[in-house]
Design a protein around this motif. Structure first.
Motif, PDB file in Angstrom:
ATOM      1  N   LEU A   1      36.134 -23.877 -11.972  1.00 49.43           N
ATOM      2  CA  LEU A   1      35.178 -23.104 -11.180  1.00 49.43           C
ATOM      3  C   LEU A   1      35.900 -21.886 -10.621  1.00 49.43           C
ATOM      4  CD1 LEU A   1      32.512 -22.654  -9.586  1.00 49.43           C
ATOM      5  CD2 LEU A   1      33.470 -24.144  -7.810  1.00 49.43           C
ATOM      6  N   GLU A   2      35.380 -20.693 -10.919  1.00 49.78           N
ATOM      7  CA  GLU A   2      35.976 -19.451 -10.439  1.00 49.78           C
ATOM      8  C   GLU A   2      34.872 -18.581  -9.853  1.00 49.78           C
ATOM      9  OE1 GLU A   2      38.470 -17.655 -13.427  1.00 49.78           O
ATOM     10  OE2 GLU A   2      39.055 -19.628 -14.247  1.00 49.78           O
ATOM     11  N   THR A   3      35.123 -18.011  -8.663  1.00 45.03           N
ATOM     12  CA  THR A   3      34.073 -17.265  -7.988  1.00 45.03           C
ATOM     13  C   THR A   3      34.701 -16.228  -7.055  1.00 45.03           C
ATOM     14  OG1 THR A   3      32.039 -17.497  -6.690  1.00 45.03           O
ATOM     15  CG2 THR A   3      33.890 -18.904  -6.077  1.00 45.03           C
ATOM     16  N   GLY A   4      33.885 -15.253  -6.639  1.00 37.93           N
ATOM     17  CA  GLY A   4      34.414 -14.222  -5.764  1.00 37.93           C
ATOM     18  C   GLY A   4      33.342 -13.259  -5.303  1.00 37.93           C
ATOM     19  N   VAL A   5      33.765 -12.293  -4.506  1.00 35.17           N
ATOM     20  CA  VAL A   5      32.897 -11.205  -4.045  1.00 35.17           C
ATOM     21  C   VAL A   5      33.635  -9.895  -4.269  1.00 35.17           C
ATOM     22  CG1 VAL A   5      31.714 -12.633  -2.338  1.00 35.17           C
ATOM     23  CG2 VAL A   5      33.738 -11.329  -1.670  1.00 35.17           C
ATOM     24  N   GLN A   6      32.865  -8.814  -4.432  1.00 34.67           N
ATOM     25  CA  GLN A   6      33.472  -7.513  -4.705  1.00 34.67           C
ATOM     26  C   GLN A   6      32.623  -6.397  -4.116  1.00 34.67           C
ATOM     27  OE1 GLN A   6      35.351  -6.547  -8.624  1.00 34.67           O
ATOM     28  NE2 GLN A   6      33.748  -5.000  -8.780  1.00 34.67           N
ATOM     29  N   LEU A   7      33.299  -5.408  -3.547  1.00 29.71           N
ATOM     30  CA  LEU A   7      32.659  -4.209  -3.034  1.00 29.71           C
ATOM     31  C   LEU A   7      33.138  -3.024  -3.868  1.00 29.71           C
ATOM     32  CD1 LEU A   7      30.960  -2.675  -0.900  1.00 29.71           C
ATOM     33  CD2 LEU A   7      33.055  -2.499   0.476  1.00 29.71           C
ATOM     34  N   SER A   8      32.186  -2.247  -4.416  1.00 29.40           N
ATOM     35  CA  SER A   8      32.499  -1.069  -5.219  1.00 29.40           C
ATOM     36  C   SER A   8      31.851   0.154  -4.586  1.00 29.40           C
ATOM     37  CB  SER A   8      31.968  -1.229  -6.652  1.00 29.40           C
ATOM     38  OG  SER A   8      32.390  -2.446  -7.224  1.00 29.40           O
ATOM     39  N   THR A   9      32.552   1.297  -4.656  1.00 29.01           N
ATOM     40  CA  THR A   9      32.012   2.519  -4.091  1.00 29.01           C
ATOM     41  C   THR A   9      32.398   3.708  -4.949  1.00 29.01           C
ATOM     42  OG1 THR A   9      31.954   3.935  -2.107  1.00 29.01           O
ATOM     43  CG2 THR A   9      34.022   2.783  -2.572  1.00 29.01           C
ATOM     44  N   GLY A  10      31.470   4.666  -5.105  1.00 28.15           N
ATOM     45  CA  GLY A  10      31.740   5.862  -5.893  1.00 28.15           C
ATOM     46  C   GLY A  10      30.470   6.523  -6.352  1.00 28.15           C
ATOM     47  N   ASN A  11      30.503   7.855  -6.536  1.00 32.84           N
ATOM     48  CA  ASN A  11      29.348   8.633  -7.014  1.00 32.84           C
ATOM     49  C   ASN A  11      28.089   8.390  -6.190  1.00 32.84           C
ATOM     50  OD1 ASN A  11      30.805   9.830  -9.093  1.00 32.84           O
ATOM     51  ND2 ASN A  11      30.278   8.234 -10.566  1.00 32.84           N
ATOM     52  N   ALA A  12      28.253   8.328  -4.879  1.00 36.31           N
ATOM     53  CA  ALA A  12      27.140   8.168  -3.951  1.00 36.31           C
ATOM     54  C   ALA A  12      26.406   6.846  -4.119  1.00 36.31           C
ATOM     55  CB  ALA A  12      26.152   9.334  -4.066  1.00 36.31           C
ATOM     56  N   VAL A  13      27.046   5.868  -4.792  1.00 38.34           N
ATOM     57  CA  VAL A  13      26.462   4.543  -4.963  1.00 38.34           C
ATOM     58  C   VAL A  13      27.471   3.496  -4.507  1.00 38.34           C
ATOM     59  CG1 VAL A  13      25.465   2.873  -6.567  1.00 38.34           C
ATOM     60  CG2 VAL A  13      25.107   5.308  -6.945  1.00 38.34           C
ATOM     61  N   ASN A  14      27.043   2.633  -3.616  1.00 37.47           N
ATOM     62  CA  ASN A  14      27.859   1.509  -3.174  1.00 37.47           C
ATOM     63  C   ASN A  14      27.217   0.219  -3.669  1.00 37.47           C
ATOM     64  OD1 ASN A  14      29.599   3.236  -1.632  1.00 37.47           O
ATOM     65  ND2 ASN A  14      28.023   3.296  -0.044  1.00 37.47           N
ATOM     66  N   GLN A  15      28.046  -0.717  -4.154  1.00 32.85           N
ATOM     67  CA  GLN A  15      27.510  -1.964  -4.703  1.00 32.85           C
ATOM     68  C   GLN A  15      28.303  -3.142  -4.172  1.00 32.85           C
ATOM     69  OE1 GLN A  15      26.362  -2.012  -8.847  1.00 32.85           O
ATOM     70  NE2 GLN A  15      27.077  -4.124  -9.109  1.00 32.85           N
ATOM     71  N   PHE A  16      27.577  -4.182  -3.793  1.00 38.51           N
ATOM     72  CA  PHE A  16      28.200  -5.421  -3.323  1.00 38.51           C
ATOM     73  C   PHE A  16      27.776  -6.551  -4.250  1.00 38.51           C
ATOM     74  CE2 PHE A  16      28.191  -9.248  -0.546  1.00 38.51           C
ATOM     75  CZ  PHE A  16      29.562  -9.302  -0.316  1.00 38.51           C
ATOM     76  N   ASP A  17      28.763  -7.238  -4.838  1.00 39.09           N
ATOM     77  CA  ASP A  17      28.519  -8.350  -5.748  1.00 39.09           C
ATOM     78  C   ASP A  17      29.009  -9.638  -5.101  1.00 39.09           C
ATOM     79  OD1 ASP A  17      27.673  -6.550  -7.758  1.00 39.09           O
ATOM     80  OD2 ASP A  17      29.759  -6.191  -8.333  1.00 39.09           O
ATOM     81  N   ILE A  18      28.154 -10.619  -5.062  1.00 34.60           N
ATOM     82  CA  ILE A  18      28.543 -11.922  -4.535  1.00 34.60           C
ATOM     83  C   ILE A  18      28.277 -12.983  -5.600  1.00 34.60           C
ATOM     84  CG2 ILE A  18      26.277 -12.175  -3.381  1.00 34.60           C
ATOM     85  CD1 ILE A  18      27.765 -13.911  -1.282  1.00 34.60           C
ATOM     86  N   GLY A  19      29.291 -13.730  -5.905  1.00 33.63           N
ATOM     87  CA  GLY A  19      29.186 -14.777  -6.928  1.00 33.63           C
ATOM     88  C   GLY A  19      30.316 -14.672  -7.928  1.00 33.63           C
ATOM     89  N   GLN A  20      30.212 -13.691  -8.837  1.00 28.37           N
ATOM     90  CA  GLN A  20      31.200 -13.519  -9.915  1.00 28.37           C
ATOM     91  C   GLN A  20      31.569 -14.878 -10.516  1.00 28.37           C
ATOM     92  OE1 GLN A  20      34.465 -11.294  -8.084  1.00 28.37           O
ATOM     93  NE2 GLN A  20      33.612  -9.410  -8.900  1.00 28.37           N
ATOM     94  N   MET A  21      30.582 -15.748 -10.669  1.00 26.80           N
ATOM     95  CA  MET A  21      30.880 -17.147 -10.989  1.00 26.80           C
ATOM     96  C   MET A  21      31.116 -17.365 -12.473  1.00 26.80           C
ATOM     97  SD  MET A  21      28.953 -20.612  -9.750  1.00 26.80           S
ATOM     98  CE  MET A  21      29.430 -20.244  -8.057  1.00 26.80           C
ATOM     99  N   LEU A  22      32.248 -17.976 -12.763  1.00 25.95           N
ATOM    100  CA  LEU A  22      32.616 -18.382 -14.117  1.00 25.95           C
ATOM    101  C   LEU A  22      32.859 -19.883 -14.119  1.00 25.95           C
ATOM    102  CD1 LEU A  22      33.587 -17.939 -17.049  1.00 25.95           C
ATOM    103  CD2 LEU A  22      35.844 -17.397 -16.111  1.00 25.95           C
ATOM    104  N   LEU A  23      32.163 -20.593 -15.004  1.00 31.45           N
ATOM    105  CA  LEU A  23      32.351 -22.037 -15.188  1.00 31.45           C
ATOM    106  C   LEU A  23      33.021 -22.256 -16.535  1.00 31.45           C
ATOM    107  CD1 LEU A  23      28.811 -23.272 -14.055  1.00 31.45           C
ATOM    108  CD2 LEU A  23      30.838 -22.860 -12.633  1.00 31.45           C
TER     109      LEU A  23
END
Length: 254
Positions: A46-68
């Motif tokens: 089980l692998e999981t995580g969260v990530q915050l990305s920013t650039g080109n006037a767009v910000n993105q938040f990813d929660i999960g990134q889940m790999l089984l």
């Protein structure tokens, strides 16, 4: 996207009732590339995580990134990429997009390993299934093939590389992925390791991305791994930072 919640809940129930922590599990996170390690038969990862990305006037938040990951036989593992629930924020318009990303199904097979384990090569076949939200789906079943290699250089230094090809489908162009990532484990802290390297995505329409990335991984109780990773994309001048967790489990009968 209720299937994601159901699968996740099922996995946690399975782990809590029928599995014990596996100390020698090797995760594929952190980093853009994958490792060549293949999960042993009967081992669940089980692998999981969260990530915050920013650039080109767009910000993105990813929660999960889940790999089984699940080892089904010698040298072969099956993989499910449940990926993330993502939220995009657009600075100029204040618009917001949110929803699940596409599902991925894959298998990893070990092609070659030297007797001393210093060199290992594996391959990964993956398809992306278009079940994500409208803002995050490819609208196509997209196949990708990877060749993954790891080479130990010294007791504390290693080199990992990925070469991947994603097939153009529908309106999507084909693209190549290449990563080259040196890794280092600290002599007096064998449970702490670091990496820094390059990842490039070369698109058939000549829209190429070049990432510099780095991270830390810390192995804690029962082989669980905590990680911190970050990267910068040179062409679009975007930045990401994330944290994650990974743990392998052996079924009780093992």
């Amino acid at each position: 996207m209720k299937y994601t919640h159901l699968i996740t809940a099922f996995c946690f129930v399975l782990i809590s009732n029928h599995a014990i922590a596996q100390e020698n599990y090797t995760p594929d996170r952190p980093g853009i590339g994958n490792g060549s390690y293949v999960v042993e038969a009967g081992i669940f990862g089980l692998e999981t995580g969260v990530q915050l990305s920013t650039g080109n006037a767009v910000n993105q938040f990813d929660i999960g990134q889940m790999l089984l990951r699940f080892g089904v036989m010698e040298n072969l593992e099956l993989r499910a990429l449940l990926n993330s629930y993502s939220t995009q924020y657009f600075d100029q318009t204040d618009a917001v997009n949110s929803g699940f990303q596409d599902l991925g199904l894959a298998a990893k097979y070990k092609l070659y390993e030297t007797e001393d384990g210093q060199t290992r090569v594996s391959t990964i076949g993956k398809i992306s299934v278009p079940v994500g939200a409208s803002a995050f789906t490819n609208d196509e079943i997209v196949p990708t093939l990877f060749l993954v290699g790891d080479q130990s250089l010294t007791n504390n230094l290693s080199l990992s590389s990925n070469l991947g090809y994603t097939f153009g489908v529908g309106d999507l162009s084909d693209n190549w992925l290449f990563t080259l990532t040196p890794g280092f484990s600290f002599p007096n802290q064998q449970n702490l390791s670091a990496y820094a390297g390059y990842a490039g995505i070369y698109d058939g329409n000549n829209v190429n991305l070049h990432y510099a990335e780095a991270g830390l991984a810390l192995v804690v109780n029962d082989g669980a791994q905590l990680d911190l990773n970050a990267g910068y994309e040179l062409e679009q001048e975007s930045f990401f930072i994330g944290i994650g967790f990974a743990q392998g489990f052996a079924t009780a009968r093992n």
